[in-house]
Design an enzyme around this catalytic site. Structure first.
Site, PDB file in Angstrom:
ATOM      1  N   PHE A 150      42.767 -35.329  43.785  1.00  0.00           N
ATOM      2  CA  PHE A 150      42.307 -36.220  44.838  1.00  0.00           C
ATOM      3  C   PHE A 150      40.823 -36.489  44.586  1.00  0.00           C
ATOM      4  CE2 PHE A 150      40.340 -37.431  48.799  1.00  0.00           C
ATOM      5  CZ  PHE A 150      41.180 -38.442  49.209  1.00  0.00           C
ATOM      6  N   ASP A 235      34.341 -32.691  39.633  1.00  0.00           N
ATOM      7  CA  ASP A 235      34.308 -33.257  40.981  1.00  0.00           C
ATOM      8  C   ASP A 235      34.166 -32.089  41.963  1.00  0.00           C
ATOM      9  OD1 ASP A 235      34.806 -34.283  43.485  1.00  0.00           O
ATOM     10  OD2 ASP A 235      36.462 -35.567  42.852  1.00  0.00           O
ATOM     11  N   LYS A 264      30.033 -35.186  50.612  1.00  0.00           N
ATOM     12  CA  LYS A 264      30.397 -34.462  51.824  1.00  0.00           C
ATOM     13  C   LYS A 264      29.238 -33.630  52.365  1.00  0.00           C
ATOM     14  CE  LYS A 264      35.372 -34.562  51.065  1.00  0.00           C
ATOM     15  NZ  LYS A 264      35.631 -35.663  52.013  1.00  0.00           N
TER      16      LYS A 264
END
Length: 408
Positions: A150, A235, A264
């Site tokens: 993801f 990531d 984030k």
């Protein structure tokens, strides 16, 4: 000038949910709770009921809600300067870029806004590097990613997703991507060839249910990419910035990627902030006009991002996540066979597989709401736990006791 509009009258959770269902696109299926206030690890809904937050905005709130140092940094910057665009320089960006590169052991920073933008930026940089440095023929560069990944929801990114819910109905997709099984070095070795610009990988697959690879896998990926002349792009948008008990999840194996993607938690739960950090050789392939973002690196984002880096500089939050992570792991281990069929955890991050005869992940999440605990389901009967790193041992043990009670 028209008169200012009066504030809307207070509405109940049921009324607000009904309005959302009517006027918002249905790209999310939120749990039935409407939050009005937050402080630290606690959330309060519109009726005044409090909940313990065990999701932390998918790790965007690593430092809790409205952390005083981050709120102060934002307020201070709001009174000075919020946006110039990158057409002009601002007095906050240089320090942020310098501090973030130093924190991650890299040399240069490319600031963006969202995690998906960081991934898209890394794809562009990796391809440019492949053509200019590695000598791949024009338009032939490939990027290898893992099944179960993801990395975001842009059309490019969902084009190399293996999740049919994310992928189906949005094609056609860009070519140039290869998928291999996660945690499978031989499969990766077979996919990397002379056209490979980069291997793009999550050190821990969060959306897939906090899937942790075998010890040595990340080091093996690093060695393989180095030997084959390709870049390693990690990531760390969910896994980074203290979540797993180290600054980056790759630190558990002493791996230094060629590019690290952050987001984030970098915005402190206040503003969207993301970045690509890498060496000068890699990010140096970009030239003026080839990539950009109006809001990327804006003064407000840089001020908050710098405050986040400052919180992490001492290692206090990393050590806290490691220490409390043992409490979380031990608590979940005690539930195996008593409503939990298995779990995976690292630091303050866990994927918990609930016995499907008890309920789906969604159903368990809704039952936990009734007990004042907020978590989020993922595939099937799996729920994710990712509390703010500011949670106390007592609060964490209370959350585990609530989970035990609901599963019983």
């Amino acid at each position: 000038m028209s008169a200012p509009t009066s504030p809307r009258p207070a509405r109940s959770a049921e009324e607000l949910i009904a309005v959302e269902e009517s006027v918002l696109a249905h790209n999310y299926h939120p749990l039935p709770v409407v939050i009005a206030h937050a402080e630290g690890v606690w959330l309060t809904d519109v009726s005044g009921r409090r909940y313990l937050d065990m999701l932390a905005g998918y790790s965007a709130l690593n430092f809790g809600h409205r952390h005083p140092a981050l709120i102060e940094a934002a307020h201070r910057q709001l009174d000075r300067l919020t946006l110039t665009s990158r057409a002009f320089r601002n007095d906050r960006l240089a320090g942020f870029a310098e501090d973030l590169a130093a924190l991650t052991g890299q040399e240069m920073t490319l600031p963006m806004n969202t995690g998906a933008e960081a991934v898209e930026s890394a794809i562009k940089v990796a391809r440019k590097w492949a053509y200019e440095v590695r000598g791949v023929a024009p338009d032939q560069a490939t990027i290898v990613a893992a099944e179960g990944n993801f990395h975001g929801r842009t059309t490019t990114i969902v084009g190399f997703s293996s999740d049919p819910v994310a992928r189906e109905g949005f094609g056609p997709y860009a070519p140039g991507f290869r998928l291999v099984p996660y945690n499978d070095l031989p499969a990766l070795a077979a996919a990397v060839d002379e056209t490979t610009a980069a291997v793009l990988i999550e050190p821990i697959q969060g959306e897939a249910g906090v899937v942790i690879p075998d010890d040595g896998y990340l080091a093996g990926v690093r060695e393989l990419t180095r030997r084959r002349g390709a870049l390693l792009v990690a990531d760390e948008i969910q896994s980074g910035l203290g979540r797993t008990g180290t600054t980056l999840a790759v630190d558990h194996e002493g791996v230094r990627p060629d590019m690290v993607l952050l987001g984030k938690a970098l915005g402190g739960g206040i503003v969207p902030v993301s970045a690509v950090v890498a060496s000068r050789e890699v990010l140096g392939v970009l030239r003026p006009g080839e990539h950009g973002s109006t809001f990327g690196g804006n003064p407000l984002a840089a001020a908050v991002g710098s405050a986040v880096v400052e919180l992490l500089r001492t290692g206090e939050y990393q050590r806290r996540a490691a220490r409390l992570g043992k409490v979380l792991r031990d608590g979940l281990a005690s539930l195996v066979g008593r409503g939990v069929t298995g779990f995976r955890s690292r630091g303050l991050w866990a994927g918990v597989d609930v016995d499907p005869t008890i309920g789906t992940g969604r159903e368990i999440s809704e039952r936990l709401i009734a007990e004042g605990l907020l978590v989020k389901d993922t595939h099937g009967s799996t729920i994710r736990l990712a509390p703010p790193l500011t949670i106390t041992r007592e609060e964490l043990e209370s959350a585990l006791a609530t989970l035990e009670r609901v599963l019983a």
